[in-house]
Design an enzyme around this catalytic site. Structure first.
Site, PDB file in Angstrom:
ATOM      1  N   ASP A  13      42.705  34.572   6.369  1.00 51.77           N
ATOM      2  CA  ASP A  13      41.727  33.501   6.601  1.00 51.77           C
ATOM      3  C   ASP A  13      41.875  33.007   8.036  1.00 51.77           C
ATOM      4  OD1 ASP A  13      40.061  31.121   4.946  1.00 51.77           O
ATOM      5  OD2 ASP A  13      41.154  30.416   6.697  1.00 51.77           O
ATOM      6  N   MET A  14      40.764  32.958   8.764  1.00 57.77           N
ATOM      7  CA  MET A  14      40.805  32.536  10.157  1.00 57.77           C
ATOM      8  C   MET A  14      41.133  31.042  10.251  1.00 57.77           C
ATOM      9  SD  MET A  14      40.091  35.486  11.112  1.00 57.77           S
ATOM     10  CE  MET A  14      40.216  35.208  12.880  1.00 57.77           C
ATOM     11  N   ARG A  61      36.988  17.308   8.391  1.00 56.02           N
ATOM     12  CA  ARG A  61      35.630  17.791   8.121  1.00 56.02           C
ATOM     13  C   ARG A  61      34.850  16.713   7.368  1.00 56.02           C
ATOM     14  NH1 ARG A  61      35.815  23.186   4.970  1.00 56.02           N
ATOM     15  NH2 ARG A  61      36.134  24.018   7.042  1.00 56.02           N
ATOM     16  N   ASP A 115      34.839  33.684   6.939  1.00 56.99           N
ATOM     17  CA  ASP A 115      36.091  33.772   7.702  1.00 56.99           C
ATOM     18  C   ASP A 115      37.286  34.233   6.889  1.00 56.99           C
ATOM     19  OD1 ASP A 115      36.815  31.476   6.279  1.00 56.99           O
ATOM     20  OD2 ASP A 115      37.892  30.681   8.021  1.00 56.99           O
ATOM     21  N   GLU A 116      37.051  34.902   5.756  1.00 57.43           N
ATOM     22  CA  GLU A 116      38.213  35.418   5.036  1.00 57.43           C
ATOM     23  C   GLU A 116      37.919  36.730   4.328  1.00 57.43           C
ATOM     24  OE1 GLU A 116      39.062  32.711   1.324  1.00 57.43           O
ATOM     25  OE2 GLU A 116      38.120  31.537   2.911  1.00 57.43           O
TER      26      GLU A 116
END
Ligand code: CTP
Ligand code: CA
Ligand code: CA
Length: 415
Positions: A13-14, A61, A115-116
């Site tokens: 995962d980024m 977030r 992203d994963e």
């Protein structure tokens, strides 16, 4: 008993992905507290990604950029570009393709989100083990790796005293010693460790070729790999052996587990009156079957013991292409004309992306789904055939299949 420990599965995962994409575009943003925000019209825009430096200031977030600046006065704010009156995620999707491309040089990859990705390293690990043994593995080859559950220490005051990197190294050394001592599960644990070597190399290659950093989890199945990945972010990877599962699960809330974050997790918690995933081990397979059915019951029975069998499916492309926009508060759509206008804007983005997808990936979409989510209301979705990549046609078809939702009645202007 088959506990599925012959498999080696990784989830990569980024780290703060959209932030890293913006930092690559604009290097001045690097190594600073930084967020990515969309739309500027209200309170400086809504934050959708946060760098780890900014997290240190309490920024998260879903905050408004204006509020975040109060927590962190030197916060850098990158903006999501807009097209068709809405956020345009194209740069992040393209960066995602770059990353998946590098990963797929190492193993079979299943793209799980922007992203994963999951990878099945079982075959690569077996290949490597033909030419190496435990003695060949050194801590230097695992410089970003944590072994979950290690160091095993009986003295908690000692563990608090040492810094995180020192503790990681001590744990890793202990883990490697434990491996060479050759217990009954040592073959499975050796496989995980060789998996970790491959993932170290893969993460280095991703950084070299894209400039992006990521974290990873290495274990025997998708659920454990995903969980492990989140344990030591950013820019680190975590090996989670089956032997460390009971302790980890004894204090892990059920909702933290993949597929148990939503309704199913809530129903498990409420039906059984338990908090942690480890608590499920006190129920028999028959009991779990009675409550959750013949599929989910046995799945939960295995899962709370760290056992799960879902395969990694070879798939690098998203299954569907979609876009959406929210209309909160006063921006709420109130006329048929507005609904039609925004359906058309969404259809224009879709048309562009569908055409690009057909050219690049040689495939054609067949179904069009329209979904609507209203505050407090049940969500609604309808689908129809998608015959042409044509925004005007997609707009009128969409309108036709959601018409029944209009409580004002179709003969009026209102929606
Ligand atoms: N994202 C989003 N809206 C969400 C969840 C995620 O726009 N509700 C975007 C984020 O901007 C993010 C990317 O999808 O950069 C990946 O999300 P995720 O992995 O959950 O978070 P990251 O920002 O990558 O942070 P982390 O380092 O914790 O993984
Ligand atoms: Ca991420
Ligand atoms: Ca993610």
């Amino acid at each position: 008993m088959d506990v599925g420990d012959e498999r080696v599965i990784a989830l990569v995962d980024m780290d703060c992905f959209y932030v890293q994409v913006e930092q690559r575009i604009n290097p001045e943003l690097r190594n600073k507290p930084c967020v990515v925000a969309q739309y500027k019209t209200w309170k400086g825009g809504g934050i959708i990604a946060v760098s780890y430096e900014a997290r240190g200031h309490g920024v998260s977030r879903n905050m408004w950029a204006d509020d975040a600046r109060r927590l962190c006065p030197d916060l850098q704010v990158a903006r999501v570009r807009e097209a068709h009156g809405k956020a345009d995620l194209t740069p992040y999707r393209e960066a995602s393709v770059e990353v998946i491309e590098v990963m797929s040089r190492f193993a079979v990859v299943e793209r799980a989100s922007i992203d994963e990705a999951y990878m099945d390293l079982t075959g690569s690990v077996q290949d490597r083990l033909k030419h190496m043994s435990v003695q060949d593995i050194t801590p230097q080859q695992l410089k970003g790796t944590y072994a979950q559950g290690f160091p095993q220490t009986s003295d908690p005051s000692e563990s608090a005293a040492v810094d995180k990197e020192e503790r990681r190294l001590r744990g890793l050394q202990q883990w490697l010693e434990h491996l060479s001592s050759g217990g009954q599960s040592s073959r499975a644990e050796l496989c995980l460790t060789v998996g970790a070597l491959i993932v170290e190399e893969m993460r280095a290659a991703v950084e070299e070729h894209t400039g992006f950093r990521c974290s990873a989890g290495i274990s025997h199945n998708k659920v454990l790999a995903k969980l492990a990945c989140g344990l030591n972010k950013p820019n680190r990877q975590t090996v989670l052996p089956l032997g460390s599962v009971p302790e980890l699960f004894s204090t892990l809330p059920i909702r933290k587990i993949r597929n148990l974050g939503g309704k199913l997790g809530t129903s498990v918690t409420e039906t059984l009156g338990v908090e942690n995933i480890g608590d499920l081990t006190q129920f028999s397979k028959v009991q779990l079957e009675q409550h959750f059915g013949e599929k989910t019951g046995p799945w939960l029975y295995d899962l709370c013991r760290g056992i799960e069998f879902e395969p990694v499916k070879p798939r690098q492309l998203p299954k569907s292409i979609g876009c959406s926009k929210n209309f909160p508060g006063k921006t709420c759509l109130a006329t048929q004309q507005q609904v039609q206008h925004w359906l058309h804007q969404l259809a224009l983005e879709l048309q562009e992306r569908l055409n690009k997808d057909r050219d690049m990936n040689g495939r054609v979409a067949k179904q069009l789904t329209v979904g609507i989510q209203q505050a407090g209301d049940r969500s609604f979705s309808r689908c129809c055939a998608l015959v042409r990549y044509d925004a005007v046609k997609m707009t009128s078809d969409s309108l036709a299949i959601i018409k029944s939702l209009n409580t004002a009645g179709s003969h009026q202007e209102a929606w």
